[in-house]
Design a protein around this motif. Structure first.
Motif, PDB file in Angstrom:
ATOM      1  N   ARG A  63       0.841  -1.212   0.000  1.00  0.00           N
ATOM      2  CA  ARG A  63       0.000   0.000   0.000  1.00  0.00           C
ATOM      3  C   ARG A  63       0.868   1.252   0.000  1.00  0.00           C
ATOM      4  O   ARG A  63       0.621   2.195  -0.747  1.00  0.00           O
ATOM      5  CB  ARG A  63      -0.933   0.028   1.209  1.00  0.00           C
ATOM      6  N   GLU A  64       1.879   1.266   0.853  1.00  0.00           N
ATOM      7  CA  GLU A  64       2.773   2.433   0.910  1.00  0.00           C
ATOM      8  C   GLU A  64       3.494   2.602  -0.417  1.00  0.00           C
ATOM      9  O   GLU A  64       3.615   3.723  -0.921  1.00  0.00           O
ATOM     10  CB  GLU A  64       3.782   2.260   2.049  1.00  0.00           C
ATOM     11  N   GLN A  65       3.953   1.527  -1.021  1.00  0.00           N
ATOM     12  CA  GLN A  65       4.650   1.599  -2.305  1.00  0.00           C
ATOM     13  C   GLN A  65       3.753   2.196  -3.374  1.00  0.00           C
ATOM     14  O   GLN A  65       4.177   3.038  -4.156  1.00  0.00           O
ATOM     15  CB  GLN A  65       5.140   0.212  -2.736  1.00  0.00           C
ATOM     16  N   ARG A  66       2.484   1.782  -3.411  1.00  0.00           N
ATOM     17  CA  ARG A  66       1.532   2.318  -4.393  1.00  0.00           C
ATOM     18  C   ARG A  66       1.354   3.827  -4.218  1.00  0.00           C
ATOM     19  O   ARG A  66       1.273   4.555  -5.192  1.00  0.00           O
ATOM     20  CB  ARG A  66       0.187   1.616  -4.271  1.00  0.00           C
ATOM     21  N   THR A  67       1.257   4.266  -2.974  1.00  0.00           N
ATOM     22  CA  THR A  67       1.107   5.697  -2.715  1.00  0.00           C
ATOM     23  C   THR A  67       2.371   6.441  -3.112  1.00  0.00           C
ATOM     24  O   THR A  67       2.309   7.501  -3.750  1.00  0.00           O
ATOM     25  CB  THR A  67       0.770   5.948  -1.238  1.00  0.00           C
ATOM     26  N   LEU A  68       3.518   5.908  -2.768  1.00  0.00           N
ATOM     27  CA  LEU A  68       4.779   6.562  -3.120  1.00  0.00           C
ATOM     28  C   LEU A  68       4.935   6.704  -4.636  1.00  0.00           C
ATOM     29  O   LEU A  68       5.540   7.665  -5.114  1.00  0.00           O
ATOM     30  CB  LEU A  68       5.966   5.800  -2.529  1.00  0.00           C
TER      31      LEU A  68
END
Length: 161
Positions: A63-68
């Protein structure tokens, strides 16, 4: 066990419990962090740069990777403070320069003035108005075109996380 996190460029140390997230450090220091998505890793308002100690943080989840991936000011040392938990020592973080725009009303009163710092989109980190530039009605239109700040608009084409 308590760890120490260093905040730059304000040169302050802050104590944090092991497995505490970096967002709590920022909020405890009364820094201007909007946490627009409520700390769920879907916006850029707690975007930080890890200057040192990346290995002392939990790994980046999907999830964090997608946002980044949608943050225009993202660098290899970027993290979301709400998702990064401290597991070791020696963490040094820095906030991206600028101020995240929370709503159109926040800047309507600034029309005709020069931006004191970059005004940033809360989801992508895109610079909406550069520091020193005049905030005009046409700039306001550009900002209106990016609202409402709805994370699902940006992730609608992503697979579920």
């Amino acid at each position: 066990m308590v760890k120490t996190v260093r905040l730059e460029p304000i040169a302050q140390d802050s104590a944090i419990e092991t497995m505490g997230n970096l967002l709590s450090v920022l909020l405890n220091k009364d820094l201007d962090v909007l946490k627009e998505c409520g700390g769920h890793g879907r916006c850029a308002t707690c975007h930080i740069y890890v200057k040192d100690g990346m290995a002392s943080l939990t790994p980046i989840a999907r999830r964090e990777q997608r946002t980044l991936e949608v943050i225009t000011s993202c660098k290899p040392n970027s993290r979301l403070a709400c998702q990064a938990r401290v597991i070791g020592s020696g963490v040094v973080v820095e906030l991206p320069p600028g101020m995240y725009v929370n709503s159109i009303k926040d800047i309507e009163a600034l029309i005709g003035r020069r931006a004191e710092q970059d005004l940033l989109h809360p989801l992508t980190g895109q610079v909406l108005v550069e520091a020193g530039k005049l905030i005009t009605r046409s700039m306001l239109k550009k900002i209106e075109d990016t609202t409402p700040f709805n994370p699902s608009n940006y992730f609608s084409n992503s697979s579920s996380v």
